[in-house]
Scaffold this motif. Structure first.
Motif, PDB file in Angstrom:
ATOM      1  N   ASP A 367       0.804  -1.237   0.000  1.00  0.00           N
ATOM      2  CA  ASP A 367       0.000   0.000   0.000  1.00  0.00           C
ATOM      3  C   ASP A 367       0.835   1.284   0.000  1.00  0.00           C
ATOM      4  O   ASP A 367       0.414   2.310   0.557  1.00  0.00           O
ATOM      5  CB  ASP A 367      -0.973   0.036   1.190  1.00  0.00           C
ATOM      6  CG  ASP A 367      -2.132  -0.926   0.999  1.00  0.00           C
ATOM      7  OD1 ASP A 367      -2.245  -1.509  -0.105  1.00  0.00           O
ATOM      8  OD2 ASP A 367      -2.904  -1.107   1.953  1.00  0.00           O
ATOM      9  N   LEU A 370      -0.940   4.371  -1.003  1.00  0.00           N
ATOM     10  CA  LEU A 370      -2.010   4.993  -0.208  1.00  0.00           C
ATOM     11  C   LEU A 370      -1.434   6.049   0.740  1.00  0.00           C
ATOM     12  O   LEU A 370      -0.341   5.901   1.273  1.00  0.00           O
ATOM     13  CB  LEU A 370      -2.782   3.932   0.580  1.00  0.00           C
ATOM     14  CG  LEU A 370      -3.513   2.880  -0.250  1.00  0.00           C
ATOM     15  CD1 LEU A 370      -4.398   2.031   0.648  1.00  0.00           C
ATOM     16  CD2 LEU A 370      -4.361   3.499  -1.362  1.00  0.00           C
ATOM     17  N   LYS A 393       0.054   2.275   8.366  1.00  0.00           N
ATOM     18  CA  LYS A 393       1.111   2.378   7.339  1.00  0.00           C
ATOM     19  C   LYS A 393       2.446   1.905   7.888  1.00  0.00           C
ATOM     20  O   LYS A 393       3.194   1.206   7.210  1.00  0.00           O
ATOM     21  CB  LYS A 393       1.182   3.832   6.852  1.00  0.00           C
ATOM     22  CG  LYS A 393       2.354   4.137   6.026  1.00  0.00           C
ATOM     23  CD  LYS A 393       2.099   4.778   4.695  1.00  0.00           C
ATOM     24  CE  LYS A 393       0.891   4.558   3.913  1.00  0.00           C
ATOM     25  NZ  LYS A 393       1.070   3.856   2.661  1.00  0.00           N
TER      26      LYS A 393
END
Ligand code: SF4
Ligand code: SF4
Length: 446
Positions: A367, A370, A393
């Motif tokens: 990710d 993102l 994250k």
């Protein structure tokens, strides 16, 4: 939902226009944008998803809901990362819808502040209007921060706990602010830096506001790296803040003023590209023509500016292989700057540079595309929401086993540094860098 006032025809049409009603009608409600929306993931509600926000803007334009009571909160909790725009199969211009809504919300708030129905955030307004647009004031703040870090005042203040009492988010970010370079090492405005060796290109450099003030070392390294790669680098006399922070607070007229100042500052330079090293600023510069679309004269001038505007990673790739002198040890991972990726479409250029670093091994983070929830000043204003997204994250970053996290935007860099501090597995041996810091280091630039 609150009671909504009806308007006369003219005002009704004005509201439809301001709230980009036409654009909201392009949404087919498919939901393809939902999986890339960090706030939908963390808040788990339709009104905090792109589709939900578009629907709310549409309903506000039709007068079915109240702008301040029903629309403001979901829009203000949007990160503005624009990942939804890229994911959308029918090209709904979410950025336009979002900024239109922010402007309308801001206007209504200003009216309420004038009649004292709501309180104004004096510190935020003063910072945006009286600090960011002024280079000298910003450099004075940078110089003071350098003194603060080097005189021991920072340790005294941290120990006293005063900062925590004033603002917890500010206190947290103060701890991860990089060491500021001595004012004597700052580059000069209104100056042309010569290339080292054969000249390959003439470029101008956009210094920005935060980058010029508290991250001037990264700007200096950018200029020196460009010189070492064969560029003549022009530094303008009168550039200013890009206006992104103003636009994201709905202060569109101030953002336009700053855009015009910047266009003028670079207009007469005989250069191939106008380079920036901050994804967030770059995205703003890249969309100056859209921002000034209603003024034909400025729109033409903006188009010429946009055509030349480039992220540093794109230009470094054009210049061929970098003049490496050293190796970088271990695994490196990368966190995209949303605005570099989603607005400017720069995805491969930073990765290609990272792959080319001698001694290092690149590993993609889950990710990485993102948002890290830095979002300009989102992490200061919506600290808890931002930290929830950041902590997730950081788990993905830790899973890569990389000891080096790289990004290409000052806000993301501070956010990564804070994320590392907050994560027990990362805090002892992981470090975050701007890509330029690493490239300069391996090219022997100190
Ligand atoms: S801009 Fe980012 S946070 Fe906002 S709705 Fe789109 S994906 Fe979600
Ligand atoms: S914004 Fe695009 S992706 Fe999202 S629901 Fe609407 S049409 Fe689908």
């Amino acid at each position: 939902m609150s009671k909504v006032q009806s308007l006369d025809k003219e005002k009704y049409e004005e509201r439809l226009y301001d709230l980009t009603y036409e654009a909201t009608n392009r949404c087919i409600q498919c939901g393809y944008c939902l999986p890339v929306c960090p706030t939908y993931d963390s808040m788990e509600s339709e009104s905090h998803s792109p589709r939900g926000r578009i629907n709310l803007v549409k309903m506000a334009a039709e007068g079915k809901i109240n702008i301040l009571d029903d629309l403001a909160e979901p829009i203000e909790l949007c990160l503005g990362c624009r990942a939804c725009e890229v994911a959308c199969p029918v090209n709904v211009p979410y950025g336009e819808i979002y900024e239109g809504a922010l402007e309308v919300i801001n206007k209504q708030k200003e009216e309420k502040k004038a009649t004292k129905e709501i309180k104004s955030n004096k510190i935020l307004d003063m910072t945006l209007n009286q600090v960011f647009p002024y280079k000298k004031r910003l450099r004075t703040i940078g110089n003071f921060t350098w003194f603060y870090q080097n005189s021991g005042l920072n340790k005294i203040l941290r120990k006293s706990g005063v900062m925590e009492k004033v603002s917890k988010p500010m206190a947290e970010f103060e701890k991860v602010l990089p060491q500021i370079e001595a004012p004597s090492r700052r580059y000069k405005f209104n100056h042309i830096y010569e290339p080292l060796g054969e000249k390959k290109m003439s470029v101008a450099f956009f210094p920005g506001c935060i980058m010029d003030s508290v991250m001037s070392k990264i700007n200096r390294l950018t200029i020196e790296l460009l010189q070492k790669c064969g560029c003549e680098v022009w530094i303008p006399k009168n550039s200013t803040c890009c206006g992104a922070l103003h636009a994201h607070q709905g202060k569109i007229s101030k953002a336009k003023e700053l855009a015009e100042e910047n266009i003028q500052a670079f207009e007469d330079m005989e250069v191939q590209y106008i380079i920036n090293n901050a994804g967030g600023c770059g995205a703003m510069l890249y969309e100056y023509d859209k921002l000034l679309k209603n003024d034909p004269l400025w729109n033409e001038r903006a188009k010429k500016f946009v055509k030349k505007s480039k992220d540093i990673t794109e230009v470094l790739n054009m210049l061929g292989s970098l003049p490496f002198e050293k190796e970088w040890e271990g695994l490196i991972t990368y966190q995209d700057s949303c605005h570099l990726r989603n607005v400017q479409g720069v995805i491969e250029a930073p990765r290609k540079l990272l792959h080319s670093i001698p001694g290092a091994t690149y590993i993609e983070m889950r990710d990485s595309h993102l948002c890290c929830a830095s979002g300009g000043i989102y992490n200061l204003i919506h600290y808890d929401e931002s930290m929830k997204i950041l902590d997730k994250k950081m788990k993905y970053a830790v899973n890569t086993n990389a000891k080096t996290i790289v990004t290409t935007n000052p806000g993301c860099l501070l956010q990564m540094k804070l994320g590392i501090e907050r994560n027990n597995d990362a805090s002892k041996n992981v470090k975050a860098y701007h890509l330029i810091e690493i490239l300069a280091e391996v090219c022997g630039i100190k």
